[in-house]
Design a protein around this motif. Structure first.
Motif, PDB file in Angstrom:
ATOM      1  N   SER A   1       0.824  -1.200   0.000  1.00  0.00           N
ATOM      2  CA  SER A   1       0.000   0.000   0.000  1.00  0.00           C
ATOM      3  C   SER A   1       0.860   1.252   0.000  1.00  0.00           C
ATOM      4  CB  SER A   1      -0.919   0.019   1.222  1.00  0.00           C
ATOM      5  OG  SER A   1      -1.730   1.171   1.197  1.00  0.00           O
ATOM      6  N   LYS A   2       0.314   2.282  -0.605  1.00  0.00           N
ATOM      7  CA  LYS A   2       0.952   3.603  -0.565  1.00  0.00           C
ATOM      8  C   LYS A   2       0.085   4.579   0.219  1.00  0.00           C
ATOM      9  CE  LYS A   2       4.181   2.144  -3.312  1.00  0.00           C
ATOM     10  NZ  LYS A   2       4.779   1.025  -2.638  1.00  0.00           N
ATOM     11  N   ASN A   3      -1.078   4.116   0.664  1.00  0.00           N
ATOM     12  CA  ASN A   3      -2.019   4.947   1.397  1.00  0.00           C
ATOM     13  C   ASN A   3      -1.627   4.986   2.875  1.00  0.00           C
ATOM     14  OD1 ASN A   3      -4.365   5.698   2.971  1.00  0.00           O
ATOM     15  ND2 ASN A   3      -5.592   5.414   1.120  1.00  0.00           N
ATOM     16  N   PRO A   4      -1.338   6.173   3.424  1.00  0.00           N
ATOM     17  CA  PRO A   4      -0.910   6.266   4.826  1.00  0.00           C
ATOM     18  C   PRO A   4      -1.929   5.711   5.825  1.00  0.00           C
ATOM     19  CG  PRO A   4      -0.622   8.369   3.701  1.00  0.00           C
ATOM     20  CD  PRO A   4      -1.334   7.466   2.748  1.00  0.00           C
ATOM     21  N   ARG A   5      -3.227   5.873   5.545  1.00  0.00           N
ATOM     22  CA  ARG A   5      -4.258   5.353   6.465  1.00  0.00           C
ATOM     23  C   ARG A   5      -4.265   3.831   6.464  1.00  0.00           C
ATOM     24  NH1 ARG A   5     -10.002   8.093   6.234  1.00  0.00           N
ATOM     25  NH2 ARG A   5     -10.140   7.025   8.233  1.00  0.00           N
ATOM     26  N   VAL A   6      -4.092   3.240   5.298  1.00  0.00           N
ATOM     27  CA  VAL A   6      -4.063   1.778   5.193  1.00  0.00           C
ATOM     28  C   VAL A   6      -2.819   1.238   5.892  1.00  0.00           C
ATOM     29  CG1 VAL A   6      -3.911  -0.173   3.590  1.00  0.00           C
ATOM     30  CG2 VAL A   6      -5.457   1.737   3.084  1.00  0.00           C
ATOM     31  N   ILE A   7      -1.688   1.892   5.666  1.00  0.00           N
ATOM     32  CA  ILE A   7      -0.441   1.451   6.295  1.00  0.00           C
ATOM     33  C   ILE A   7      -0.529   1.588   7.815  1.00  0.00           C
ATOM     34  CG2 ILE A   7       2.027   1.961   6.525  1.00  0.00           C
ATOM     35  CD1 ILE A   7       1.920   2.801   3.510  1.00  0.00           C
ATOM     36  N   SER A   8      -1.082   2.680   8.295  1.00  0.00           N
ATOM     37  CA  SER A   8      -1.247   2.878   9.735  1.00  0.00           C
ATOM     38  C   SER A   8      -2.171   1.807  10.321  1.00  0.00           C
ATOM     39  CB  SER A   8      -1.824   4.278   9.991  1.00  0.00           C
ATOM     40  OG  SER A   8      -2.051   4.475  11.349  1.00  0.00           O
ATOM     41  N   PHE A   9      -3.250   1.510   9.619  1.00  0.00           N
ATOM     42  CA  PHE A   9      -4.168   0.465  10.063  1.00  0.00           C
ATOM     43  C   PHE A   9      -3.437  -0.881  10.115  1.00  0.00           C
ATOM     44  CE2 PHE A   9      -7.234  -2.913   9.318  1.00  0.00           C
ATOM     45  CZ  PHE A   9      -8.208  -2.634  10.275  1.00  0.00           C
ATOM     46  N   ALA A  10      -2.659  -1.180   9.085  1.00  0.00           N
ATOM     47  CA  ALA A  10      -1.923  -2.449   9.028  1.00  0.00           C
ATOM     48  C   ALA A  10      -0.948  -2.570  10.201  1.00  0.00           C
ATOM     49  CB  ALA A  10      -1.177  -2.563   7.699  1.00  0.00           C
ATOM     50  N   LYS A  11      -0.270  -1.501  10.540  1.00  0.00           N
ATOM     51  CA  LYS A  11       0.661  -1.526  11.677  1.00  0.00           C
ATOM     52  C   LYS A  11      -0.087  -1.795  12.990  1.00  0.00           C
ATOM     53  CE  LYS A  11       4.032   1.457   9.514  1.00  0.00           C
ATOM     54  NZ  LYS A  11       5.430   1.446   9.712  1.00  0.00           N
ATOM     55  N   MET A  12      -1.268  -1.194  13.114  1.00  0.00           N
ATOM     56  CA  MET A  12      -2.079  -1.439  14.301  1.00  0.00           C
ATOM     57  C   MET A  12      -2.493  -2.918  14.361  1.00  0.00           C
ATOM     58  SD  MET A  12      -5.653   0.392  15.533  1.00  0.00           S
ATOM     59  CE  MET A  12      -6.592  -0.087  14.078  1.00  0.00           C
ATOM     60  N   MET A  13      -2.842  -3.480  13.210  1.00  0.00           N
ATOM     61  CA  MET A  13      -3.243  -4.891  13.168  1.00  0.00           C
ATOM     62  C   MET A  13      -2.096  -5.788  13.616  1.00  0.00           C
ATOM     63  SD  MET A  13      -6.360  -5.082  12.206  1.00  0.00           S
ATOM     64  CE  MET A  13      -6.416  -3.645  13.246  1.00  0.00           C
ATOM     65  N   ILE A  14      -0.921  -5.533  13.115  1.00  0.00           N
ATOM     66  CA  ILE A  14       0.243  -6.356  13.451  1.00  0.00           C
ATOM     67  C   ILE A  14       0.530  -6.283  14.951  1.00  0.00           C
ATOM     68  CG2 ILE A  14       2.736  -6.639  13.126  1.00  0.00           C
ATOM     69  CD1 ILE A  14       2.209  -5.669  10.168  1.00  0.00           C
ATOM     70  N   ALA A  15       0.537  -5.073  15.494  1.00  0.00           N
ATOM     71  CA  ALA A  15       0.841  -4.904  16.917  1.00  0.00           C
ATOM     72  C   ALA A  15      -0.233  -5.542  17.793  1.00  0.00           C
ATOM     73  CB  ALA A  15       0.982  -3.419  17.242  1.00  0.00           C
ATOM     74  N   ASP A  16      -1.497  -5.211  17.534  1.00  0.00           N
ATOM     75  CA  ASP A  16      -2.574  -5.701  18.396  1.00  0.00           C
ATOM     76  C   ASP A  16      -2.787  -7.206  18.276  1.00  0.00           C
ATOM     77  OD1 ASP A  16      -2.875  -3.079  19.160  1.00  0.00           O
ATOM     78  OD2 ASP A  16      -4.812  -2.776  18.171  1.00  0.00           O
ATOM     79  N   HIS A  17      -2.754  -7.719  17.048  1.00  0.00           N
ATOM     80  CA  HIS A  17      -2.990  -9.154  16.871  1.00  0.00           C
ATOM     81  C   HIS A  17      -1.791  -9.995  17.320  1.00  0.00           C
ATOM     82  CE1 HIS A  17      -7.005  -9.208  15.178  1.00  0.00           C
ATOM     83  NE2 HIS A  17      -6.688  -8.104  14.530  1.00  0.00           N
ATOM     84  N   SER A  18      -0.603  -9.437  17.258  1.00  0.00           N
ATOM     85  CA  SER A  18       0.565 -10.151  17.792  1.00  0.00           C
ATOM     86  C   SER A  18       0.439 -10.291  19.305  1.00  0.00           C
ATOM     87  CB  SER A  18       1.865  -9.427  17.436  1.00  0.00           C
ATOM     88  OG  SER A  18       2.092  -9.461  16.054  1.00  0.00           O
ATOM     89  N   GLN A  19       0.064  -9.208  19.970  1.00  0.00           N
ATOM     90  CA  GLN A  19      -0.096  -9.234  21.421  1.00  0.00           C
ATOM     91  C   GLN A  19      -1.221 -10.191  21.825  1.00  0.00           C
ATOM     92  OE1 GLN A  19      -0.913  -5.426  23.205  1.00  0.00           O
ATOM     93  NE2 GLN A  19      -1.248  -6.298  25.222  1.00  0.00           N
ATOM     94  N   ALA A  20      -2.366 -10.090  21.159  1.00  0.00           N
ATOM     95  CA  ALA A  20      -3.492 -10.972  21.478  1.00  0.00           C
ATOM     96  C   ALA A  20      -3.138 -12.431  21.177  1.00  0.00           C
ATOM     97  CB  ALA A  20      -4.732 -10.552  20.693  1.00  0.00           C
ATOM     98  N   GLY A  21      -2.427 -12.654  20.093  1.00  0.00           N
ATOM     99  CA  GLY A  21      -2.014 -14.006  19.728  1.00  0.00           C
ATOM    100  C   GLY A  21      -1.100 -14.624  20.770  1.00  0.00           C
ATOM    101  N   ASP A  22      -0.189 -13.816  21.300  1.00  0.00           N
ATOM    102  CA  ASP A  22       0.704 -14.308  22.358  1.00  0.00           C
ATOM    103  C   ASP A  22      -0.094 -14.713  23.600  1.00  0.00           C
ATOM    104  OD1 ASP A  22       2.871 -13.836  20.696  1.00  0.00           O
ATOM    105  OD2 ASP A  22       3.480 -11.974  21.705  1.00  0.00           O
ATOM    106  N   GLU A  23      -1.068 -13.895  23.963  1.00  0.00           N
ATOM    107  CA  GLU A  23      -1.905 -14.210  25.130  1.00  0.00           C
ATOM    108  C   GLU A  23      -2.727 -15.471  24.890  1.00  0.00           C
ATOM    109  OE1 GLU A  23      -4.216 -11.004  26.920  1.00  0.00           O
ATOM    110  OE2 GLU A  23      -2.882  -9.579  25.910  1.00  0.00           O
ATOM    111  N   LEU A  24      -3.319 -15.569  23.701  1.00  0.00           N
ATOM    112  CA  LEU A  24      -4.147 -16.734  23.399  1.00  0.00           C
ATOM    113  C   LEU A  24      -3.301 -17.998  23.294  1.00  0.00           C
ATOM    114  CD1 LEU A  24      -7.011 -17.672  22.981  1.00  0.00           C
ATOM    115  CD2 LEU A  24      -6.803 -17.089  20.558  1.00  0.00           C
ATOM    116  N   GLU A  25      -2.098 -17.864  22.811  1.00  0.00           N
ATOM    117  CA  GLU A  25      -1.183 -19.013  22.724  1.00  0.00           C
ATOM    118  C   GLU A  25      -0.864 -19.539  24.129  1.00  0.00           C
ATOM    119  OE1 GLU A  25       0.709 -22.027  21.056  1.00  0.00           O
ATOM    120  OE2 GLU A  25      -0.170 -20.463  19.803  1.00  0.00           O
TER     121      GLU A  25
END
Length: 174
Positions: free
Chosen positions: A61-85
């Motif tokens: 993506s070249k869209n800053p909003r999409v990239i910002s959203f993607a970074k939030m997904m990576i951070a939040d889902h990584s943390q939640a995934g670690d807890e669920l694991e």
């Protein structure tokens, strides 16, 4: 002699009947019921899918909003995934090491897109996946397992925020 034949016939019939049982065997090493196990596995897979798709979004993506959203997904889902694991390990539930073929196909389709087409497809995927996740986690707030109950109640507002953000970003794309 007839008694032996009847006995062996009975054993054979019992053996045959037990082989015809289509129910999957219960994993007695698992400490939770099937609904809890299913939630854990679905939650882990959903998180892995979001992370993989979002890593592609960071580069495609070249869209800053999409990239910002993607970074939030990576951070939040990584943390939640670690807890669920950790919950999975504590309850002896083995999550899958890979994602489903449907999710894998969605990710594969994303890799072939770029620009605005990529952004729209990625955000549509995020909206759909987060609708499903909100539904899954809402149901899990009724779970009897204390760890799952706490995790679901803690994570559900985050997933709802993700869904709201995904809808907003998706609506902003032309």
């Amino acid at each position: 002699m007839k008694k032996v034949i009847y006995f062996l016939s009975g054993v054979a019939l019992f053996g045959f009947a037990s082989c015809m049982n289509n129910k999957p065997a219960k994993n007695y090493n698992q400490l939770v019921d099937e609904a809890t196990s299913s939630f854990i596995k679905q939650g882990l897979e959903a998180g892995q899918t979001e992370i993989k798709a979002s890593k592609i979004a960071e580069t495609n993506s070249k869209n800053p909003r999409v990239i910002s959203f993607a970074k939030m997904m990576i951070a939040d889902h990584s943390q939640a995934g670690d807890e669920l694991e950790k919950i999975a390990i504590n309850n002896r539930v083995r999550g899958e090491d890979s994602i489903s073929t449907v999710h894998q196909q969605n990710i594969s389709d994303l890799t072939n897109l770029s620009g605005n087409k990529f952004d729209k497809a990625y955000m549509q995927m995020m909206v759909a996946d987060h609708r499903d996740a909100v539904k899954l986690f809402t149901e899990a707030t009724k779970n009897q397992n204390e760890d799952i109950l706490k995790f679901a109640k803690k994570t559900l507002p985050v997933l709802q925020t993700h869904l709201d953000s995904a809808n907003a970003v998706s609506a902003s794309l032309k």
